[in-house]
Design an enzyme around this catalytic site. Structure first.
Site, short mmCIF file in Angstrom:
data_model
loop_
_atom_site.label_atom_id
_atom_site.label_comp_id
_atom_site.label_asym_id
_atom_site.label_seq_id
_atom_site.Cartn_x
_atom_site.Cartn_y
_atom_site.Cartn_z
N SER A 1 -6.96 -4.73 -4.88
CA SER A 1 -5.75 -5.36 -4.32
C SER A 1 -5.14 -6.30 -5.34
CB SER A 1 -6.10 -6.13 -3.04
OG SER A 1 -6.56 -5.23 -2.07
N ASP B 1 -7.79 1.72 11.31
CA ASP B 1 -7.98 0.39 10.75
C ASP B 1 -7.01 -0.63 11.36
OD1 ASP B 1 -9.32 -1.34 9.10
OD2 ASP B 1 -7.94 -1.08 7.43
N CYS C 1 17.46 8.33 14.97
CA CYS C 1 16.73 9.60 14.80
C CYS C 1 17.54 10.80 15.31
CB CYS C 1 15.41 9.59 15.57
SG CYS C 1 14.23 8.37 14.99
N LEU D 1 2.86 -6.26 7.33
CA LEU D 1 3.28 -6.15 8.73
C LEU D 1 3.18 -7.50 9.42
CD1 LEU D 1 1.27 -2.93 9.63
CD2 LEU D 1 3.64 -3.09 8.87
N ARG E 1 -2.24 -14.70 -2.73
CA ARG E 1 -3.65 -14.36 -2.58
C ARG E 1 -4.56 -15.43 -3.20
NH1 ARG E 1 -4.28 -9.11 -0.84
NH2 ARG E 1 -6.41 -9.07 -1.63
N TYR F 1 -1.08 -13.51 4.29
CA TYR F 1 -0.57 -12.56 5.29
C TYR F 1 -1.69 -11.71 5.92
CZ TYR F 1 -1.18 -9.91 1.05
OH TYR F 1 -1.71 -9.38 -0.09
N CYS F 2 -2.97 -12.06 5.71
CA CYS F 2 -4.09 -11.14 6.00
C CYS F 2 -3.98 -10.45 7.36
CB CYS F 2 -5.40 -11.90 5.93
SG CYS F 2 -6.80 -10.82 6.28
S1 SF4 Z 1 13.68 10.40 11.82
FE1 SF4 Z 1 15.22 9.48 10.46
S2 SF4 Z 1 16.13 7.80 11.66
FE2 SF4 Z 1 14.22 8.40 12.71
S3 SF4 Z 1 12.68 7.01 11.88
FE3 SF4 Z 1 12.64 8.84 10.60
S4 SF4 Z 1 14.04 8.47 8.87
FE4 SF4 Z 1 14.43 6.95 10.50
#
Ligand code: SF4
Ligand code: SF4
Length: 365
Positions: free
Chosen positions: A122, A275, A315, A195, A134, A21-22
């Protein structure tokens, strides 16, 4: 006192392992020049002179990363440390190094111990998964070599912690991972989400918000049980997150939703802000030709710092907004999608215990 950290890539993107996954292999694929070879002494000295030039009261951290930094050879690090010792006046200097452990033998371990390096090793958990994720350049598993490196570091009294990449595969086994850390007495661990590549939304290794939430619900429960029994196992996310419930500012970059630019120095002396973004468009300058003030004032840095974070509809009514602010702009791809947040889901589960533990820790201080 002036504090500064440099994240140095003495061997650029060179590496002696082939992790499936590097992420730095992906970053370097997105540049015109993929890898720049080993840092020469002229660049090394220019970097050290810039750092020490910050002032006699400065506190400086030289942290080495890669690729695999040990590919630069032990003699590179001996020359680096010798030049620092020779030039330094009263500055406080710390050394750190992140390694895959492949080359770490008695000589490396003794060097790290002698010069107080904090070494990150790691290790992706237990043997079968680590060996699969790995492999070395010949496709062989590296678990035995890495555990041997850990033994050498212990034997020589070098300070170390464990860096585990939380892949989709590992996230399905929080219990097995926790028990592994306990059995091997790995008491300082950092888990970083795996990621997807810069161009992808997801791949077979990357951590999804669902997996992040389900993994941490169990992993935190096990951690909290251990804490109740008097053992504090250092897990970087919890070390930062739990005190935030008592109003303590986190150390980890991005945990309050803003970037703290790092000086990431490629082997050519080129400097980048993070990075995750060692990319041509984020080049700030070069330590051989630019002062630290010029690097800090670079337009590329301003662009980097003002880029908005991805939106998330959860959010707007999230009770944890004040301790999140959408986190690190690169890592948050593992935290939430535009319509659902795995971090919030985890925090809703863990917050009552975290609040209690934060109060208990505050009383101990
Ligand atoms: S504020 Fe709450 S809903 Fe928004 S990214 Fe952060 S943890 Fe998630
Ligand atoms: S992208 Fe993330 S790690 Fe990089 S500087 Fe910003 S918050 Fe920190």
């Amino acid at each position: 006192m002036k504090r500064i950290s440099f994240l140095i890539k003495p061997a650029s993107a060179l590496c002696n392992m082939r992790c499936r996954y590097c992420f730095y292999a992906d970053v370097s694929e997105h540049r015109e020049v993929k890898t720049h070879g080993i840092m020469n002494d002229e660049t090394m000295r220019a970097l050290i002179d810039r750092a020490l030039g910050l002032g006699e009261d400065a506190e400086i951290t030289f942290a080495f990363q890669g690729g695999e930094p040990t590919c630069a050879g032990l003699d590179y690090f001996e020359r680096f440390v010798a030049y620092v010792q020779d030039r330094r006046a009263r500055q406080t200097v710390h050394f750190a190094l992140q390694t895959n452990g492949y080359l770490v033998d008695d000589a490396w371990a003794a060097f790290f111990a002698e010069h107080d390096f904090l070494v990150g090793v790691s290790l992706d958990g237990y043997r079968d998964l680590h060996d699969w994720l790995r492999p070395d350049a010949e496709g062989k598993g590296t678990y035995r070599r890495v555990m041997n490196a850990i033994r050498k570091l212990r034997d020589h009294g070098a300070a170390f912690n464990i860096l585990t990449v939380l892949t989709a595969q590992l996230a399905k086994h929080p219990q097995k991972l926790y028990k592994f850390y306990q059995r091997e007495h790995l008491d300082y661990v950092q888990l970083i989400p795996c990621l997807p590549g810069l161009d992808d939304a997801e791949d077979e290794f990357s951590l999804t918000p669902e997996l992040l939430s389900s993994f941490y619900k169990t992993f935190f429960r096990l951690w909290a049980e251990e804490f109740q029994h008097g053992t504090y196992r250092s897990v970087t996310l919890f070390d930062n997150l739990i005190p935030m419930f008592a109003g303590v500012h986190p150390q980890q970059c991005g945990m309050l939703g803003s970037c703290s630019p790092q000086f990431v120095v490629e082997s050519t002396g080129d400097v980048y802000p993070c990075d995750f973004y060692v990319l041509d468009q984020y080049l700030l300058g070069n330590v051989k030709t630019n002062s630290l003030e010029e690097l800090a004032a670079s337009p590329a840095l301003k662009t980097f710092l003002t880029e908005p974070r991805r939106p998330c509809s959860a959010c707007s009514d999230c009770p944890f907004e004040g301790i999140c602010h959408r986190n690190c702009k690169r890592l948050n791809i593992a935290y939430y999608r535009s319509d659902w947040c795995g971090y919030r889901d985890f925090l809703e589960d863990a917050a009552p215990a975290m609040e209690r533990i934060a109060r208990a820790l505050a009383r101990r201080r």
